[in-house]
Design a protein around this motif. Structure first.
Motif, PDB file in Angstrom:
ATOM      1  N   MET A   1      33.931  33.799  25.638  1.00  0.00           N
ATOM      2  CA  MET A   1      33.069  33.850  26.713  1.00  0.00           C
ATOM      3  C   MET A   1      31.777  34.479  26.907  1.00  0.00           C
ATOM      4  SD  MET A   1      34.498  34.204  31.041  1.00  0.00           S
ATOM      5  CE  MET A   1      34.760  32.705  30.913  1.00  0.00           C
ATOM      6  N   GLU A   2      30.397  34.612  26.835  1.00  0.00           N
ATOM      7  CA  GLU A   2      29.418  35.655  27.136  1.00  0.00           C
ATOM      8  C   GLU A   2      29.927  36.269  27.979  1.00  0.00           C
ATOM      9  OE1 GLU A   2      26.555  36.518  25.072  1.00  0.00           O
ATOM     10  OE2 GLU A   2      25.733  33.851  25.974  1.00  0.00           O
ATOM     11  N   ARG A   3      29.521  37.548  27.564  1.00  0.00           N
ATOM     12  CA  ARG A   3      28.689  38.595  29.011  1.00  0.00           C
ATOM     13  C   ARG A   3      27.968  38.892  28.890  1.00  0.00           C
ATOM     14  NH1 ARG A   3      32.150  43.448  28.990  1.00  0.00           N
ATOM     15  NH2 ARG A   3      31.918  43.389  26.814  1.00  0.00           N
ATOM     16  N   ARG A  96      35.244  28.759  39.071  1.00  0.00           N
ATOM     17  CA  ARG A  96      35.474  27.401  38.827  1.00  0.00           C
ATOM     18  C   ARG A  96      35.741  26.696  37.689  1.00  0.00           C
ATOM     19  NH1 ARG A  96      32.503  23.539  40.233  1.00  0.00           N
ATOM     20  NH2 ARG A  96      30.703  24.770  42.049  1.00  0.00           N
ATOM     21  N   ARG A  97      34.264  27.181  37.408  1.00  0.00           N
ATOM     22  CA  ARG A  97      34.374  26.654  36.042  1.00  0.00           C
ATOM     23  C   ARG A  97      34.793  26.525  34.864  1.00  0.00           C
ATOM     24  NH1 ARG A  97      27.471  25.752  35.633  1.00  0.00           N
ATOM     25  NH2 ARG A  97      27.603  24.439  37.532  1.00  0.00           N
ATOM     26  N   ARG A  98      35.048  28.284  35.084  1.00  0.00           N
ATOM     27  CA  ARG A  98      35.501  29.323  34.059  1.00  0.00           C
ATOM     28  C   ARG A  98      36.817  29.795  34.266  1.00  0.00           C
ATOM     29  NH1 ARG A  98      32.988  28.900  28.354  1.00  0.00           N
ATOM     30  NH2 ARG A  98      31.145  27.746  28.762  1.00  0.00           N
ATOM     31  N   PRO A  99      37.966  29.498  34.578  1.00  0.00           N
ATOM     32  CA  PRO A  99      39.267  30.322  35.255  1.00  0.00           C
ATOM     33  C   PRO A  99      39.301  31.772  34.009  1.00  0.00           C
ATOM     34  CG  PRO A  99      39.886  28.195  34.898  1.00  0.00           C
ATOM     35  CD  PRO A  99      38.393  28.294  34.297  1.00  0.00           C
ATOM     36  N   GLN A 251      25.912  47.510  22.116  1.00  0.00           N
ATOM     37  CA  GLN A 251      26.784  48.044  21.368  1.00  0.00           C
ATOM     38  C   GLN A 251      27.851  47.743  21.504  1.00  0.00           C
ATOM     39  OE1 GLN A 251      27.064  52.368  22.593  1.00  0.00           O
ATOM     40  NE2 GLN A 251      25.185  52.722  20.725  1.00  0.00           N
ATOM     41  N   ARG A 252      27.768  46.636  23.174  1.00  0.00           N
ATOM     42  CA  ARG A 252      28.858  46.034  23.646  1.00  0.00           C
ATOM     43  C   ARG A 252      29.103  44.729  23.444  1.00  0.00           C
ATOM     44  NH1 ARG A 252      32.769  49.814  25.446  1.00  0.00           N
ATOM     45  NH2 ARG A 252      34.240  48.420  26.266  1.00  0.00           N
ATOM     46  N   GLY A 253      28.147  43.911  23.368  1.00  0.00           N
ATOM     47  CA  GLY A 253      28.223  42.463  22.749  1.00  0.00           C
ATOM     48  C   GLY A 253      27.686  42.076  24.005  1.00  0.00           C
ATOM     49  N   ASP A 472      20.059  28.801  38.833  1.00  0.00           N
ATOM     50  CA  ASP A 472      20.655  28.050  37.911  1.00  0.00           C
ATOM     51  C   ASP A 472      19.927  28.659  36.635  1.00  0.00           C
ATOM     52  OD1 ASP A 472      21.229  25.993  39.389  1.00  0.00           O
ATOM     53  OD2 ASP A 472      19.601  24.733  39.868  1.00  0.00           O
ATOM     54  N   LEU A 473      19.443  29.606  36.531  1.00  0.00           N
ATOM     55  CA  LEU A 473      19.121  30.412  35.062  1.00  0.00           C
ATOM     56  C   LEU A 473      19.572  31.620  34.668  1.00  0.00           C
ATOM     57  CD1 LEU A 473      16.171  31.226  33.559  1.00  0.00           C
ATOM     58  CD2 LEU A 473      15.471  33.064  34.513  1.00  0.00           C
ATOM     59  N   LEU A 474      20.237  31.365  35.473  1.00  0.00           N
ATOM     60  CA  LEU A 474      21.880  33.097  35.401  1.00  0.00           C
ATOM     61  C   LEU A 474      23.137  32.197  34.522  1.00  0.00           C
ATOM     62  CD1 LEU A 474      21.231  35.527  37.699  1.00  0.00           C
ATOM     63  CD2 LEU A 474      19.973  35.493  36.172  1.00  0.00           C
ATOM     64  N   LEU A 475      22.836  30.765  35.089  1.00  0.00           N
ATOM     65  CA  LEU A 475      24.503  30.033  35.056  1.00  0.00           C
ATOM     66  C   LEU A 475      24.064  29.371  33.278  1.00  0.00           C
ATOM     67  CD1 LEU A 475      24.812  28.091  38.083  1.00  0.00           C
ATOM     68  CD2 LEU A 475      26.706  29.417  37.119  1.00  0.00           C
ATOM     69  N   ARG A 476      22.644  29.234  33.247  1.00  0.00           N
ATOM     70  CA  ARG A 476      22.375  29.006  31.421  1.00  0.00           C
ATOM     71  C   ARG A 476      23.269  29.767  30.451  1.00  0.00           C
ATOM     72  NH1 ARG A 476      16.156  27.923  31.068  1.00  0.00           N
ATOM     73  NH2 ARG A 476      15.976  26.882  32.967  1.00  0.00           N
ATOM     74  N   ALA A 477      23.781  31.010  30.770  1.00  0.00           N
ATOM     75  CA  ALA A 477      23.937  31.621  30.224  1.00  0.00           C
ATOM     76  C   ALA A 477      26.325  31.095  29.738  1.00  0.00           C
ATOM     77  CB  ALA A 477      24.566  33.646  30.385  1.00  0.00           C
TER      78      ALA A 477
END
Length: 480
Positions: A1-3, A96-99, A251-253, A472-477
């Motif tokens: 998952m994107e961090r 809610r979308r990604r437990p 460095q930590r992705g 919504d812009l942040l949710l694109r991640a």
């Protein structure tokens, strides 16, 4: 998952990006800079709630940094419970979308009792003997002891007050922001949150003390920066902190998004609505130990001042038209909104004032209600963000009547009394609103003074977005 880490660089605007901010400018060029049409009011609590819920104050309920509680008949400022914020928060939507999705909330407001997995927020202790002990509140509770063991005590005086953003014996001028940045690293190393919300307030302080440009009536000389020369060092310091965090997270992705809450513009005057209301016989003041204290519940009308916006509460609705007319006629006032304007602009919430006053861009509202400074309440000359019925930027200054030696002696004597267990009053704050040179709250006419969001390369972000679209812009991640 994107961090993702979201760095909230308070006060950052397109105007301030340039030679003094090489890391931020390079990041903006490599990715995308979007100007944010400011939340209204453009103040910390409202902006953050808008970004995290995607709704205006009529939805989330945060109409400012403070408001009048009509049931308690008390003004409430800088409360911290997340339960005050209505609506689903950004991390709750992703969870809610990604437990299993996790979030760290580091010094963003409304931090207490939120559903974030890890949180740290400033929270003094108030023992029964009247002392104020600097401390933090964390969740889980164990973080409080562990992180201060590793990083040292949170440098509270550099977070707000006359020492904020200034060199102190306890550390560098960016002490609070530096400690918060280190706390973000501490949390990341131990817990690897999927979302880190990191608050970096350093720019806020001297922009209010000094203003942005040295003279708002004169254009900057060709080739010279468009900001006050005293601001350059602050830009360099916050840029270095952000640069360090950018490298750490890379460095930590972890992908980084940089944003800000508002832009600060020059001001030259303050507006004392409560003094006018008192002159008209509408404001009720009671004598407490020889000092004037506002009695909000007994007043026919009073103002809760919050930077360039004031909420006007009418316990006597029959005064509405006259109050609106008289406030609108005051020098420095730009507009006065009633129910229709509040509804159109997303501010029709029970916590909001019955009328909303907006200052002109070069003015701001103070909370003062006494005609004679000798009658000012004792907290007026102190850093006391909860007791004052309005935001007070004069808390960023010490009284210029004190010589440097006299000021140090006064502080030393009060600290000695505190250590010996005696009651004392840290009454070092002046009552001179002319000291304040920068403010915010209304939408600046020049979009160069709007807040920004810097997104990484590869993001498709528009040149300008509304504050309600930041979520919504942040949710694109985490889409897809």
């Amino acid at each position: 998952m994107e961090r993702v880490a979201v760095l909230n660089v308070v006060g950052l605007t397109p105007r301030l990006l340039g030679e003094a901010t090489p890391h931020l400018s390079r990041y903006a060029r490599a990715g995308r800079l979007s100007r944010i049409e400011p939340a209204f009011p453009a103040v910390t609590c409202t902006a953050q709630a808008t970004y995290l819920t995607g709704t205006p104050p009529s939805g989330h309920g945060i109409v400012g940094n403070g408001w009048y509680d009509r049931t308690l008949s008390e003004v409430q400022f800088w409360k911290q419970s997340n339960r005050l914020v209505a609506g689903e928060k950004l991390w709750e939507t992703v969870r809610r979308r990604r437990p299993g999705f996790t979030c760290a909330k580091l010094f963003w407001w409304y931090n207490m009792y939120s559903s974030a997995d890890w949180s740290i927020t400033p929270r003094p202790l108030y023992p029964a003997d009247g002392r104020k002990v600097f401390d933090i509140h964390t969740w889980p509770y164990s973080i409080r002891t562990e992180i201060q063991r590793d990083l040292g005590p949170f440098p509270f005086p550099t977070f707000w007050g006359p020492a904020a953003g200034r060199s102190t014996p306890q550390g560098p001028p960016e002490g609070a922001s530096r400690w918060i940045a280190e706390s973000a690293k501490w949390i990341e190393r131990r817990h690897r949150p999927d979302l880190s919300l990191v608050y970096l307030p350093h720019l806020d302080y001297n922009l209010q003390r000094l203003g942005v440009t040295p003279d708002s009536t004169m254009p900057s000389p060709a080739g010279n920066p468009a900001w006050h020369p005293g601001i350059r060092a602050d830009l360099e310091r916050i840029d270095a902190l952000v640069g360090d965090l950018l490298a750490f997270y890379a460095q930590r992705g972890v992908r980084v998004i940089v944003l800000s809450e508002y832009g600060i513009t020059n001001v030259t005057r303050s507006i004392s609505l409560n003094r006018m209301f008192r002159e008209r016989g509408w404001l009720t003041v009671k004598d407490e130990l020889g000092r004037d204290h506002l009695d909000a519940g007994a007043s026919r009308v009073f103002a809760v001042a919050d930077h360039q916006v004031a909420h006007l509460y009418l316990n006597d609705p029959s005064l509405s038209d006259e109050v609106r007319e008289r406030v609108a006629a005051l020098p420095g006032v730009d507009q006065v909104w009633g129910p229709e304007e509040k509804r159109e602009r997303g501010l029709d919430h029970p916590r909001a004032g019955d009328l909303i006053a907006l200052a002109r861009e070069d003015a701001w509202f103070d909370y003062y209600y006494w005609p004679d400074d000798r009658r000012a309440p004792d907290f007026a000359r102190c850093v006391d963000i909860h007791r004052k019925p309005g935001y007070d930027p004069v808390e960023l200054f010490t009284d210029p009547a004190f010589s440097p030696f006299g000021l140090k002696a006064r502080v030393a004597w009060r600290l000695l009394k505190k250590r010996l267990g005696f009651r004392m009053l840290m009454d070092l704050i002046p009552l001179d609103t002319s000291l304040v040179k920068g403010s915010h709250g209304v939408r600046p006419a020049d979009s160069a003074d709007w807040p920004v969001v810097l997104t990484p390369s590869g993001w498709d972000a528009p040149a300008s977005i509304a504050a309600t679209e930041v979520r919504d812009l942040l949710l694109r991640a985490w889409e897809g």
